[in-house]
Design a protein around this motif. Structure first.
Motif, PDB file in Angstrom:
ATOM      1  N   ARG A  83       0.963  -0.940   8.549  1.00 13.16           N
ATOM      2  CA  ARG A  83       1.688   0.055   8.193  1.00 13.16           C
ATOM      3  C   ARG A  83       1.089   0.951   7.183  1.00 13.16           C
ATOM      4  NH1 ARG A  83       4.333   4.024   5.818  1.00 13.16           N
ATOM      5  NH2 ARG A  83       3.212   4.833   7.654  1.00 13.16           N
ATOM      6  N   ILE A 119       1.598   8.866   3.777  1.00 11.58           N
ATOM      7  CA  ILE A 119       2.379   9.960   3.788  1.00 11.58           C
ATOM      8  C   ILE A 119       3.719   9.706   3.692  1.00 11.58           C
ATOM      9  CG2 ILE A 119       1.899   9.535   6.331  1.00 11.58           C
ATOM     10  CD1 ILE A 119       2.945  12.797   4.757  1.00 11.58           C
ATOM     11  N   THR A 122      10.175  10.343   3.463  1.00 14.22           N
ATOM     12  CA  THR A 122      11.509   9.817   3.464  1.00 14.22           C
ATOM     13  C   THR A 122      11.994  10.085   2.075  1.00 14.22           C
ATOM     14  OG1 THR A 122      10.709   8.197   5.025  1.00 14.22           O
ATOM     15  CG2 THR A 122      13.020   7.812   3.977  1.00 14.22           C
ATOM     16  N   PHE A 145      10.998   4.421   0.286  1.00 11.67           N
ATOM     17  CA  PHE A 145      10.632   3.696   1.183  1.00 11.67           C
ATOM     18  C   PHE A 145       8.810   4.307   1.447  1.00 11.67           C
ATOM     19  CE2 PHE A 145      14.811   3.380   3.546  1.00 11.67           C
ATOM     20  CZ  PHE A 145      14.915   2.458   2.739  1.00 11.67           C
ATOM     21  N   TRP A 184      12.613  -2.523  -3.190  1.00  9.73           N
ATOM     22  CA  TRP A 184      12.055  -3.167  -2.229  1.00  9.73           C
ATOM     23  C   TRP A 184      12.206  -4.558  -2.060  1.00  9.73           C
ATOM     24  CZ3 TRP A 184      11.315  -1.481   2.534  1.00  9.73           C
ATOM     25  CH2 TRP A 184      10.362  -2.143   3.467  1.00  9.73           C
ATOM     26  N   SER A 192       4.061  -4.475   1.874  1.00  7.00           N
ATOM     27  CA  SER A 192       3.744  -2.984   2.293  1.00  7.00           C
ATOM     28  C   SER A 192       4.133  -2.243   0.974  1.00  7.00           C
ATOM     29  CB  SER A 192       4.468  -2.460   3.392  1.00  7.00           C
ATOM     30  OG  SER A 192       5.852  -2.373   3.151  1.00  7.00           O
ATOM     31  N   SER A 194       6.836  -0.913  -0.086  1.00  7.62           N
ATOM     32  CA  SER A 194       7.576   0.301   0.258  1.00  7.62           C
ATOM     33  C   SER A 194       8.587   0.790  -0.878  1.00  7.62           C
ATOM     34  CB  SER A 194       8.022   0.275   1.583  1.00  7.62           C
ATOM     35  OG  SER A 194       7.016   0.024   2.290  1.00  7.62           O
ATOM     36  N   THR A 345      11.660  -5.922  10.830  1.00 11.79           N
ATOM     37  CA  THR A 345      11.620  -4.912   9.754  1.00 11.79           C
ATOM     38  C   THR A 345      10.962  -3.539  10.374  1.00 11.79           C
ATOM     39  OG1 THR A 345      11.750  -6.598   8.136  1.00 11.79           O
ATOM     40  CG2 THR A 345      11.367  -4.353   7.284  1.00 11.79           C
ATOM     41  N   GLN A 349      12.642   2.325  12.607  1.00 10.75           N
ATOM     42  CA  GLN A 349      11.866   3.536  12.510  1.00 10.75           C
ATOM     43  C   GLN A 349      12.929   4.705  12.392  1.00 10.75           C
ATOM     44  OE1 GLN A 349       8.835   4.218  11.446  1.00 10.75           O
ATOM     45  NE2 GLN A 349       8.377   1.951  11.862  1.00 10.75           N
ATOM     46  N   ALA A 351      15.456   7.457  12.912  1.00  6.34           N
ATOM     47  CA  ALA A 351      16.127   8.163  14.294  1.00  6.34           C
ATOM     48  C   ALA A 351      15.854   7.802  15.563  1.00  6.34           C
ATOM     49  CB  ALA A 351      16.189   9.784  14.267  1.00  6.34           C
TER      50      ALA A 351
HETATM   51  C1  LIG Z   1       7.893  -1.057   6.198  1.00  9.02           C
HETATM   52  C2  LIG Z   1       8.353   0.189   5.972  1.00  9.02           C
HETATM   53  C3  LIG Z   1       7.469   1.345   5.576  1.00  9.02           C
HETATM   54  C4  LIG Z   1       7.808   2.447   5.426  1.00  9.02           C
HETATM   55  N1  LIG Z   1       6.807   3.300   4.633  1.00  9.02           N
HETATM   56  C5  LIG Z   1       7.130   4.638   4.765  1.00  9.02           C
HETATM   57  C6  LIG Z   1       6.211   5.666   4.192  1.00  9.02           C
HETATM   58  O1  LIG Z   1       5.270   5.116   3.544  1.00  9.02           O
HETATM   59  N2  LIG Z   1       6.810   7.071   3.986  1.00  9.02           N
HETATM   60  C7  LIG Z   1       7.672   7.460   4.568  1.00  9.02           C
HETATM   61  O2  LIG Z   1       8.164   8.653   4.546  1.00  9.02           O
HETATM   62  N3  LIG Z   1       8.890   6.511   5.127  1.00  9.02           N
HETATM   63  C8  LIG Z   1       8.482   5.257   5.307  1.00  9.02           C
HETATM   64  N4  LIG Z   1       9.513   4.270   5.838  1.00  9.02           N
HETATM   65  C9  LIG Z   1      10.780   4.740   6.186  1.00  9.02           C
HETATM   66  C10 LIG Z   1      10.678   5.161   7.588  1.00  9.02           C
HETATM   67  O3  LIG Z   1       9.713   6.183   7.972  1.00  9.02           O
HETATM   68  C11 LIG Z   1      12.310   5.414   8.355  1.00  9.02           C
HETATM   69  O4  LIG Z   1      12.755   6.372   7.457  1.00  9.02           O
HETATM   70  C12 LIG Z   1      12.922   4.129   8.154  1.00  9.02           C
HETATM   71  O5  LIG Z   1      12.288   3.129   8.505  1.00  9.02           O
HETATM   72  C13 LIG Z   1      14.220   4.595   8.758  1.00  9.02           C
HETATM   73  O6  LIG Z   1      15.125   3.365   8.691  1.00  9.02           O
HETATM   74  P1  LIG Z   1      16.567   3.421   9.323  1.00  9.02           P
HETATM   75  O7  LIG Z   1      16.573   2.236  10.211  1.00  9.02           O
HETATM   76  O8  LIG Z   1      17.338   3.332   8.027  1.00  9.02           O
HETATM   77  O9  LIG Z   1      16.532   4.762  10.143  1.00  9.02           O
HETATM   78  P2  LIG Z   1      17.511   5.582  10.473  1.00  9.02           P
HETATM   79  O10 LIG Z   1      17.071   7.033  11.059  1.00  9.02           O
HETATM   80  O11 LIG Z   1      18.688   5.858   9.378  1.00  9.02           O
HETATM   81  O12 LIG Z   1      18.578   4.991  11.709  1.00  9.02           O
HETATM   82  C14 LIG Z   1      19.394   3.873  11.288  1.00  9.02           C
HETATM   83  C15 LIG Z   1      20.459   4.135  12.340  1.00  9.02           C
HETATM   84  O13 LIG Z   1      21.289   5.461  12.261  1.00  9.02           O
HETATM   85  C16 LIG Z   1      21.133   5.962  13.295  1.00  9.02           C
HETATM   86  N5  LIG Z   1      21.182   7.557  12.614  1.00  9.02           N
HETATM   87  C17 LIG Z   1      20.331   8.111  12.173  1.00  9.02           C
HETATM   88  N6  LIG Z   1      20.715   9.562  11.564  1.00  9.02           N
HETATM   89  C18 LIG Z   1      21.928   9.580  11.849  1.00  9.02           C
HETATM   90  C19 LIG Z   1      22.974  10.513  11.836  1.00  9.02           C
HETATM   91  N7  LIG Z   1      22.595  11.646  11.420  1.00  9.02           N
HETATM   92  N8  LIG Z   1      24.261  10.175  12.279  1.00  9.02           N
HETATM   93  C20 LIG Z   1      24.677   9.078  13.018  1.00  9.02           C
HETATM   94  N9  LIG Z   1      23.597   8.115  13.341  1.00  9.02           N
HETATM   95  C21 LIG Z   1      22.550   8.284  12.607  1.00  9.02           C
HETATM   96  C22 LIG Z   1      19.948   5.938  13.980  1.00  9.02           C
HETATM   97  O14 LIG Z   1      19.850   6.229  15.152  1.00  9.02           O
HETATM   98  C23 LIG Z   1      19.853   4.352  13.679  1.00  9.02           C
HETATM   99  O15 LIG Z   1      20.927   3.709  14.859  1.00  9.02           O
HETATM  100  C24 LIG Z   1       8.899   3.068   6.011  1.00  9.02           C
HETATM  101  C25 LIG Z   1       9.798   2.115   6.624  1.00  9.02           C
HETATM  102  C26 LIG Z   1       9.572   0.759   6.826  1.00  9.02           C
HETATM  103  C27 LIG Z   1      10.097  -0.147   7.522  1.00  9.02           C
END
Ligand SMILES: Cc1cc2nc3c(=O)[nH]c(=O)nc-3n(C[C@H](O)[C@H](O)[C@H](O)COP(=O)(O)OP(=O)(O)OC[C@H]3O[C@@H](n4cnc5c(N)ncnc54)[C@H](O)[C@@H]3O)c2cc1C
Length: 375
Positions: A83, A119, A122, A145, A184, A192, A194, A345, A349, A351
């Motif tokens: 990652r 980068i 989030t 994150f 985290w 990681s 994060s 985990t 990712q 959306a």
């Molecule tokens: C190990 C790790 C390291 C990371 N490192 C970084 C980093 O260095 N930099 C960085 O920028 N980010 C980082 N991230 C964050 C990553 O890019 C994502 O933002 C994060 O993983 C998204 O998680 P989420 O499952 O909550 O996603 P979401 O997009 O919130 O999705 C969760 C659920 O909600 C749904 N959903 C999303 N939006 C909506 C909406 N508007 N209405 C209804 N439902 C919705 C999705 O389809 C999904 O079912 C990291 C994540 C991880 C796991």
């Protein structure tokens, strides 16, 4: 300065590091940890410099296959390090694409000196803003994150100006303690680091801004670039199947028909992920994708679908492996336990529903036979 082939990533010295990285991964599975030694070893192997492409070599970046195999191999050795390296590679791609020559040279030099990039896009409610104070610009707000928070020397971030435009900024960090890893406390990917990172009060010079307004989301790079995290996920998926195979052989359970059937399904899932990732990488990086709107649209749709396909394969492999190994797969002494948490985990990712629906919408709009959609 490193004496390395600046255009190659998957070098013998990189490959030599992978075993040691895998061996160190279990000890790093703790809240607040970070793979400092792994990053230093990658720097020494020239792996951090290669994605930046020496500007004097006309900025020729590693080839698509080279990058894909490297991301896959690093994910296989350690998903948290994978990652971090993926973030570094993504930052390099943005700087190569949108940076001026002095910005590219400076970034390449820093990477040669061992700087890890990232980068961070989030954010929560306190997102990062670019604020004008008299004749100068400064940052306010925080990223969440943010992988490698407190360790990444050169985080590339997104920040909105007062007009609401989004810019890519490479801030110069000061000595203040800005990282907060307390939130985290994740199921997996602990190493990681994060966490949250505050940018309050950091001054921004014009040369710290990479590219122009909206470049971060510029297509096809923004969506099609997702193939890179899929490649890291693929490495983790393949490693999980290999660990299960070793376990079954060690217990002499490989002749059992149920175990064979599940292993067959796991192999199909891993190979399916591999086929999707390889194709997604080639379509995303293809020259035509950069030049033609139609090809770009097709590549974005393919990568969006690949994200879902790889996620499904990862979830299937997790289920098959856990059912085959049983309770032992949940014992912290078993490498499968950590690997499963890291993969579950990292499969999260941004959306995912939107990516699938956009891929589907592309397919629905086309009249061509399916066999011609991604020729
Ligand atoms: C190990 C790790 C390291 C990371 N490192 C970084 C980093 O260095 N930099 C960085 O920028 N980010 C980082 N991230 C964050 C990553 O890019 C994502 O933002 C994060 O993983 C998204 O998680 P989420 O499952 O909550 O996603 P979401 O997009 O919130 O999705 C969760 C659920 O909600 C749904 N959903 C999303 N939006 C909506 C909406 N508007 N209405 C209804 N439902 C919705 C999705 O389809 C999904 O079912 C990291 C994540 C991880 C796991």
């Amino acid at each position: 300065m490193l004496d390395v082939d600046s255009r190659r990533l998957f070098t013998p010295s990189f490959r030599r590091e992978l075993g040691a990285i895998a061996a160190r991964a279990a000890a790093l599975d703790e809240d607040g940890s970070f793979p400092t030694e792994d990053v230093a070893r990658l720097a020494a192997a020239g792996t951090l410099a290669a994605p930046f492409a020496r500007p004097a070599d006309s900025g020729v970046a590693p080839s698509c296959d080279d990058l894909m195999e490297s991301l896959r191999a690093i994910g296989h050795a350690s998903l948290p390090l994978g990652r971090l390296f993926e973030g570094h590679v993504n930052a390099a791609a943005l700087i190569r694409r949108y940076g001026t020559l002095p910005q590219r040279e400076s970034a390449w030099r820093q990477a040669c000196e061992g700087a890890l990039f990232g980068i961070w896009n989030t954010e929560g409610t306190n997102g990062v803003r670019l604020i004008r104070r008299g004749d100068r610009l400064e940052l306010a707000g925080a990223k969440i994150f943010a992988s490698g928070a407190g360790h990444v020397a050169c985080p590339l971030i997104t920040a909105r100006d007062e007009a609401g435009d989004l810019f890519i900024v490479l801030p110069r960090l000061d000595e203040s303690p800005r990282a907060d890893l307390s939130a985290w406390q994740a199921h997996g990917m602990r190493a990681s680091a994060s966490g949250t990172f505050s940018f309050d009060g950091l001054r921004v010079e014009p040369e710290d801004i990479i590219g122009g307004a909206g470049d971060y989301h510029r297509q096809p790079h923004f969506s099609a670039g997702a193939w890179r995290f899929c490649a890291v996920q693929l490495g983790g998926i393949e490693r999980l199947v290999e660990e299960a195979r070793s376990f079954l052989r060690r217990l002499k359970r490989e002749d059992d028909p149920h175990q064979r059937a599940r292993m067959g399904e796991a192999l199909i899932a891993a190979q399916t992920a591999s086929l999707w990732v390889e194709r997604a990488a080639r379509l995303a990086e293809d020259e035509e994708t950069q030049e033609s709107t139609q090809a770009a649209e097709a590549a974005i749709a393919y990568v969006n679908l690949a994200r879902s396909a790889v996620e499904r394969c990862g979830l299937d492999v997790l289920e098959h492996v856990q059912r085959s190994i049983g309770l032992a797969a949940f014992q912290r002494t078993n490498p499968i336990e950590k690997l499963s948490r890291d993969l579950a985990t990292y499969l999260r990712q941004p959306a995912p529903d939107r990516a699938l629906c956009e891929g589907a919408a592309y397919g629905l709009r086309q009249d061509a036979p399916l066999r011609e959609l991604w020729r």
